[in-house]
Write a protein that holds these residues in place. Structure first.
Motif, PDB file in Angstrom:
ATOM      1  N   THR A 103       0.899  -1.151   0.101  1.00  0.00           N
ATOM      2  CA  THR A 103      -0.223  -0.025   0.208  1.00  0.00           C
ATOM      3  C   THR A 103       0.822   1.258   0.062  1.00  0.00           C
ATOM      4  O   THR A 103       0.486   2.094  -0.560  1.00  0.00           O
ATOM      5  CB  THR A 103      -0.875  -0.091   1.231  1.00  0.00           C
ATOM      6  OG1 THR A 103      -1.768  -1.154   1.129  1.00  0.00           O
ATOM      7  CG2 THR A 103      -1.953   1.297   1.356  1.00  0.00           C
ATOM      8  N   LYS A 104       1.808   1.143   0.535  1.00  0.00           N
ATOM      9  CA  LYS A 104       2.754   2.336   0.817  1.00  0.00           C
ATOM     10  C   LYS A 104       4.271   2.164   0.880  1.00  0.00           C
ATOM     11  O   LYS A 104       4.648   1.032   1.276  1.00  0.00           O
ATOM     12  CB  LYS A 104       2.535   3.206   2.318  1.00  0.00           C
ATOM     13  CG  LYS A 104       2.943   2.521   3.289  1.00  0.00           C
ATOM     14  CD  LYS A 104       2.568   3.147   4.643  1.00  0.00           C
ATOM     15  CE  LYS A 104       3.343   2.793   6.039  1.00  0.00           C
ATOM     16  NZ  LYS A 104       3.041   1.450   6.095  1.00  0.00           N
ATOM     17  N   ALA A 113       7.266   3.909   2.871  1.00  0.00           N
ATOM     18  CA  ALA A 113       7.484   5.151   3.800  1.00  0.00           C
ATOM     19  C   ALA A 113       9.097   5.037   3.923  1.00  0.00           C
ATOM     20  O   ALA A 113       9.738   4.131   4.058  1.00  0.00           O
ATOM     21  CB  ALA A 113       6.986   4.964   5.114  1.00  0.00           C
ATOM     22  N   ARG A 133       6.772   9.568   2.170  1.00  0.00           N
ATOM     23  CA  ARG A 133       5.941   8.595   1.812  1.00  0.00           C
ATOM     24  C   ARG A 133       5.283   8.856   0.681  1.00  0.00           C
ATOM     25  O   ARG A 133       5.204   9.934  -0.072  1.00  0.00           O
ATOM     26  CB  ARG A 133       4.930   8.839   3.042  1.00  0.00           C
ATOM     27  CG  ARG A 133       3.792   7.636   2.759  1.00  0.00           C
ATOM     28  CD  ARG A 133       2.790   7.728   3.792  1.00  0.00           C
ATOM     29  NE  ARG A 133       1.513   6.868   3.500  1.00  0.00           N
ATOM     30  CZ  ARG A 133       0.820   6.186   4.306  1.00  0.00           C
ATOM     31  NH1 ARG A 133       1.100   6.179   5.496  1.00  0.00           N
ATOM     32  NH2 ARG A 133      -0.247   5.492   3.965  1.00  0.00           N
ATOM     33  N   ARG A 134       4.983   7.590  -0.259  1.00  0.00           N
ATOM     34  CA  ARG A 134       4.419   7.489  -1.548  1.00  0.00           C
ATOM     35  C   ARG A 134       3.587   6.340  -1.398  1.00  0.00           C
ATOM     36  O   ARG A 134       3.665   5.344  -0.868  1.00  0.00           O
ATOM     37  CB  ARG A 134       5.354   7.406  -2.679  1.00  0.00           C
ATOM     38  CG  ARG A 134       6.388   8.593  -2.672  1.00  0.00           C
ATOM     39  CD  ARG A 134       5.757   9.733  -3.453  1.00  0.00           C
ATOM     40  NE  ARG A 134       6.534  10.821  -3.774  1.00  0.00           N
ATOM     41  CZ  ARG A 134       7.241  11.705  -3.010  1.00  0.00           C
ATOM     42  NH1 ARG A 134       6.863  11.611  -1.696  1.00  0.00           N
ATOM     43  NH2 ARG A 134       8.034  12.594  -3.196  1.00  0.00           N
ATOM     44  N   SER A 135       2.405   6.343  -2.262  1.00  0.00           N
ATOM     45  CA  SER A 135       1.478   5.266  -2.418  1.00  0.00           C
ATOM     46  C   SER A 135       2.509   4.163  -3.361  1.00  0.00           C
ATOM     47  O   SER A 135       2.989   4.638  -4.235  1.00  0.00           O
ATOM     48  CB  SER A 135       0.390   5.640  -3.115  1.00  0.00           C
ATOM     49  OG  SER A 135      -0.528   6.560  -2.326  1.00  0.00           O
ATOM     50  N   THR A 136       2.361   2.960  -3.089  1.00  0.00           N
ATOM     51  CA  THR A 136       2.944   1.929  -3.701  1.00  0.00           C
ATOM     52  C   THR A 136       2.077   1.830  -4.868  1.00  0.00           C
ATOM     53  O   THR A 136       1.098   1.319  -4.835  1.00  0.00           O
ATOM     54  CB  THR A 136       3.148   0.673  -3.111  1.00  0.00           C
ATOM     55  OG1 THR A 136       3.593   0.793  -1.867  1.00  0.00           O
ATOM     56  CG2 THR A 136       3.492  -0.271  -3.895  1.00  0.00           C
ATOM     57  N   THR A 191      -2.108  -5.177   4.496  1.00  0.00           N
ATOM     58  CA  THR A 191      -2.447  -5.711   2.974  1.00  0.00           C
ATOM     59  C   THR A 191      -2.062  -7.037   2.782  1.00  0.00           C
ATOM     60  O   THR A 191      -2.703  -7.831   1.777  1.00  0.00           O
ATOM     61  CB  THR A 191      -1.543  -4.699   2.011  1.00  0.00           C
ATOM     62  OG1 THR A 191      -1.804  -3.320   2.214  1.00  0.00           O
ATOM     63  CG2 THR A 191      -1.846  -4.882   0.622  1.00  0.00           C
ATOM     64  N   THR A 194       1.910   2.192  13.494  1.00  0.00           N
ATOM     65  CA  THR A 194       2.187   2.337  11.995  1.00  0.00           C
ATOM     66  C   THR A 194       3.664   2.665  11.855  1.00  0.00           C
ATOM     67  O   THR A 194       4.424   2.335  10.490  1.00  0.00           O
ATOM     68  CB  THR A 194       1.564   3.316  11.207  1.00  0.00           C
ATOM     69  OG1 THR A 194       1.951   4.588  11.772  1.00  0.00           O
ATOM     70  CG2 THR A 194       0.083   2.956  11.334  1.00  0.00           C
TER      71      THR A 194
END
Length: 322
Positions: A14-15, A17, A32-35, A140, A294
């Motif tokens: 999902t991410k 980081a 952070r970016r979305s995967t 996930t 997290t």
């Protein structure tokens, strides 16, 4: 200025980081970016590079001495490659050399995300002081890591404790890993949501179909949502009991996004564990929520980096990186 920081990456379905982490486990800078999980290998790597770019472009980067990576697995720490089940574009992807190139040749240590979580919880969290523990990431996917005889035990390739791909249903659904009836196929966030939808649960006006939305419905008493978490808890309990029978863990620490469902997950998990863990040497196994939240992947990756590569084979001793 002291060279007292390490860079950490937490890579999941999902991410992606990243953070700069000091010797006390404090995160000083985040990115952070979305995967782009369904895209090709280079698109996923571009997201990693974007996170690294934010870190390397910061002033504190001059204090960084090493990089740690906790990645969804399986990983191969000995080869520096990753093949995350939920990132199909990465198969035997050479993540360590690619990251090393992006950070100017600093030493890079790779562990599975479950092992990273175990390192974090043993260093600063709910497994601190435990001699034998299983730490689970339920998100996930479902990952895990082991603390055995007071040491984080990653195994030769960095995957030991990967509870998500223990089969708990011989006639269960095929899993993307190639197996059938895996814990992950029942207990992951997407699996919880998919099962709830298939059995008649419908989202609210916002259209949110995530496991978090199912958890909220379960807290309101929606019977289909409750049943979906019940089934996930049963699968997790079976996997924990099997692990306890093999290596005699004292406690199972459960973290990851799905764990934020709280007692909707933990109450049936403890109940089912009592049903499965019945032998004298496993019946006292406890289940507790993770404390590092997290940030577990980042804190654990930082711990592995501070071990200078020994994090994949040796220890977090006495609750602190040695």
């Amino acid at each position: 200025m002291r060279n007292d920081l390490v860079a950490a990456l937490d890579i999941g379905g999902t991410k992606i980081a990243g953070a700069l982490v000091d010797g006390g486990g404090r995160l000083l800078l985040r990115a952070r970016r979305s995967t782009p999980a369904q895209e090709d290998a280079e698109t996923v790597m571009a997201a990693v590079d974007a996170v690294l770019g934010e870190l390397t472009g910061s002033l504190p980067w001059t204090r960084v001495t090493a990089v740690g990576i906790g990645s969804a697995g399986p990983v191969d720490a000995s080869a520096g490659t990753v093949s995350p089940v939920n990132v199909p574009g990465w198969r035997d992807f050479p993540l360590v050399p690619r990251v090393a190139r992006s950070v100017g040749g600093l030493p890079v240590t790779l562990v599975g995300d479950g092992v990273a979580m175990a390192a974090a919880e043993h260093w600063q969290g709910a497994a601190r002081g435990c001699r034998n523990a299983l730490c689970l990431v339920v998100s996930t996917g479902v990952g895990g890591g082991l603390v055995l005889d007071g040491r984080v035990h990653a195994g030769p390739t960095g995957n030991a404790g990967h509870i998500g791909h223990i089969s708990v249903d011989l006639d269960g659904e095929p899993c993307p890993c190639g197996g059938r009836g895996c814990v992950e196929r029942t207990a992951s966030g997407p699996s919880i949501a998919r099962r709830a939808l298939a059995n008649g649960w419908r989202p609210g006006p916002d259209g949110d179909t995530s496991a978090a939305a199912v958890a909220a419905a379960a807290h309101r008493g929606d019977p289909v949502a409750v049943a979906s978490f019940e089934r996930a808890a049963q699968a997790l309990a079976a996997g924990i009991a099997a692990t306890a029978a093999l290596v005699e863990i004292e406690t199972a620490v459960v973290g990851g996004g799905v764990s934020r469902a709280g007692e909707v997950l933990f109450a049936p998990l403890r109940r089912h564990l009592r049903e499965y863990a019945t032998l004298s040497f496993v019946r006292d196994t406890t289940v507790v929520p993770a404390l590092t939240g997290t940030d577990a992947g980042l804190v654990g990756a930082a711990a592995a980096a501070r071990l200078g590569g020994r994090g994949t084979a040796e220890a977090v001793v006495g609750g602190r990186p040695s």
